[in-house]
Scaffold this active site. Sequence first.
Site, PDB file in Angstrom:
ATOM      1  N   TYR A  24       0.792  -1.227   0.000  1.00 34.11           N
ATOM      2  CA  TYR A  24       0.000   0.000   0.000  1.00 34.11           C
ATOM      3  C   TYR A  24       0.827   1.282   0.000  1.00 34.11           C
ATOM      4  O   TYR A  24       0.265   2.367  -0.104  1.00 34.11           O
ATOM      5  CB  TYR A  24      -0.949   0.012   1.213  1.00 34.11           C
ATOM      6  CG  TYR A  24      -1.908  -1.154   1.215  1.00 34.11           C
ATOM      7  CD1 TYR A  24      -2.983  -1.187   0.334  1.00 34.11           C
ATOM      8  CD2 TYR A  24      -1.725  -2.238   2.072  1.00 34.11           C
ATOM      9  CE1 TYR A  24      -3.869  -2.253   0.323  1.00 34.11           C
ATOM     10  CE2 TYR A  24      -2.612  -3.306   2.065  1.00 34.11           C
ATOM     11  CZ  TYR A  24      -3.670  -3.312   1.196  1.00 34.11           C
ATOM     12  OH  TYR A  24      -4.545  -4.365   1.172  1.00 34.11           O
ATOM     13  N   HIS A 101      -9.307   1.544  -5.555  1.00 33.23           N
ATOM     14  CA  HIS A 101      -8.489   0.611  -4.772  1.00 33.23           C
ATOM     15  C   HIS A 101      -7.029   0.973  -4.998  1.00 33.23           C
ATOM     16  O   HIS A 101      -6.609   1.178  -6.146  1.00 33.23           O
ATOM     17  CB  HIS A 101      -8.733  -0.833  -5.201  1.00 33.23           C
ATOM     18  CG  HIS A 101     -10.132  -1.283  -4.953  1.00 33.23           C
ATOM     19  ND1 HIS A 101     -10.574  -1.674  -3.709  1.00 33.23           N
ATOM     20  CD2 HIS A 101     -11.204  -1.356  -5.782  1.00 33.23           C
ATOM     21  CE1 HIS A 101     -11.856  -1.989  -3.790  1.00 33.23           C
ATOM     22  NE2 HIS A 101     -12.261  -1.795  -5.042  1.00 33.23           N
TER      23      HIS A 101
END
EC number: 4.2.1.10
Length: 146
Positions: A24, A101
């Site tokens: 991430y 996302h």
Amino acid sequence: MTKPLFVLNGPNLNLLGQREPDKYGTTTLADVQLLCEEAATEQGLTVDFRQSNHEGTLVDWIQEARAEACGIILNPAGYTTTSVAIMDALLAAELPLVEVHVTNIHQREEFRHHSYVSKVANAVIAGAGVHGYQLAVQHLARLVRA
């Protein structure tokens, strides 16, 4: 004054920048908020930026958006694959919607490939990292002006 874009973030995104930085990245959710606000300002819009780990809170915010927002950007996170309630709230909101996302959910585990939100979204941005939020703001600005 134009209604704001609601940028809604689901569970564990409060840990962005700390949790699994190899997947991430190190950008925090506060950094993402600034990115969204800057992108919205460039489009002559404002942002109402929120995060919750609770499905019902997200549903409440989506219902609030129906009257208070011009569109929704949603990163449903862990609720992507499970929440019919969020999908139904999005249908009821009747607003332009971009699903975001940070990672490419289609390159990950098989169970992550299905999204209830994608079924009702105008666009899906996955795998562009946090830059996907900026792209979502730009695209949603086009949708709300159409």
